[in-house]
Design an enzyme around this catalytic site. Sequence first.
Site, PDB file in Angstrom:
ATOM      1  N   ASP A 194       0.828  -1.141   0.016  1.00 50.73           N
ATOM      2  CA  ASP A 194       0.030   0.032   0.104  1.00 50.73           C
ATOM      3  C   ASP A 194       0.864   1.219   0.164  1.00 50.73           C
ATOM      4  O   ASP A 194       1.982   1.187   0.399  1.00 50.73           O
ATOM      5  CB  ASP A 194      -0.977   0.004   1.129  1.00 50.73           C
ATOM      6  CG  ASP A 194      -1.716   1.262   1.315  1.00 50.73           C
ATOM      7  OD1 ASP A 194      -2.242   1.697   0.510  1.00 50.73           O
ATOM      8  OD2 ASP A 194      -1.616   1.897   2.782  1.00 50.73           O
ATOM      9  N   ASP A 224      -0.322   5.003   0.879  1.00 52.12           N
ATOM     10  CA  ASP A 224      -0.609   6.031   1.955  1.00 52.12           C
ATOM     11  C   ASP A 224      -0.436   5.547   3.267  1.00 52.12           C
ATOM     12  O   ASP A 224      -1.137   4.258   3.497  1.00 52.12           O
ATOM     13  CB  ASP A 224      -2.107   6.498   1.751  1.00 52.12           C
ATOM     14  CG  ASP A 224      -2.026   7.440   0.264  1.00 52.12           C
ATOM     15  OD1 ASP A 224      -0.931   7.925  -0.236  1.00 52.12           O
ATOM     16  OD2 ASP A 224      -3.178   7.531  -0.055  1.00 52.12           O
TER      17      ASP A 224
END
Length: 295
Positions: A89, A91
């Site tokens: 991922d 963010d």
Amino acid sequence: MEGSMSLQINPIKAYYRQEKSGFVSAFAPRVSGRVSWKSIGMIRNPKPVNSVFASIQPIEVSKKNSFANALPSKEVLDIWQNASAVCFDVDSTVCVDEGIDELAEFCGAGKAVAEWTARAMSGSVPFEEALAARLSLFNPSLSQVQDFLEKRPPRLSPGIEELVNTLKGRKTDVYLISGGFRQMINPVASILGIPSENIYANQLLFGSSGEFMGFDKNEPTSRSGGKAAAVRQIRKDRAYKSLVMIGDGATDLEARQPGGADLYICYGGVQLRESVAAKADWLVFDLNDLINSLE
């Protein structure tokens, strides 16, 4: 990604490093309508990428000890050490910021978007609706996005570059899978040396005059369950023997399902979402723990 409780991040007075490489071109050619390559953010003469390495306050020892999965089992370690591919991922994992909130703040709508994000992340609104609603609050133009990219270099999580380099040195393929936008993830991929074909993210669309026109709804990550779908597609296309997902949110945890990731590692060094962390195969608060386990 989606957020509730977060740890405090120290003021960024870390070092800046000038990279030789420019922005990575990672635009999916699935755009319909009267939209040109230039209008979706292709930069003809990309400038070098600056990166900021953030420092994060250590989490309390008592908090670490409250999770049984803070220490990996032998089986978990074996899967991690022999992974064919690792998906990150972006963010609050690779980077310490939430991209859409940062862009909104830069465009003068940070408070409104942050409030909407807090409501949306309860899970009661489909991801695509939440994304559209937040973007509609500030409708970023192409020039605003380019100005943001120039003035706000990526703030990388401590240890992420070394971790990615360690994985690549072991011949492990690395992917970035995000509900954020390619325009903002490209500089991150450039710093980390991740090829454009290994990026799965959303795409902001702009008209011929640079006006905001929405986002590409053909991207799998533009919808609820999109990360899980992207991981399954990667697994199918490349026939990986084993694949690991690393992230902080519920959409990352979703990737841990049949046909998807064999292992979900929750990174709680930026955002600690206890309900997600409790379900992870391994919870880490320091990316150096992952690096050290590979040595």
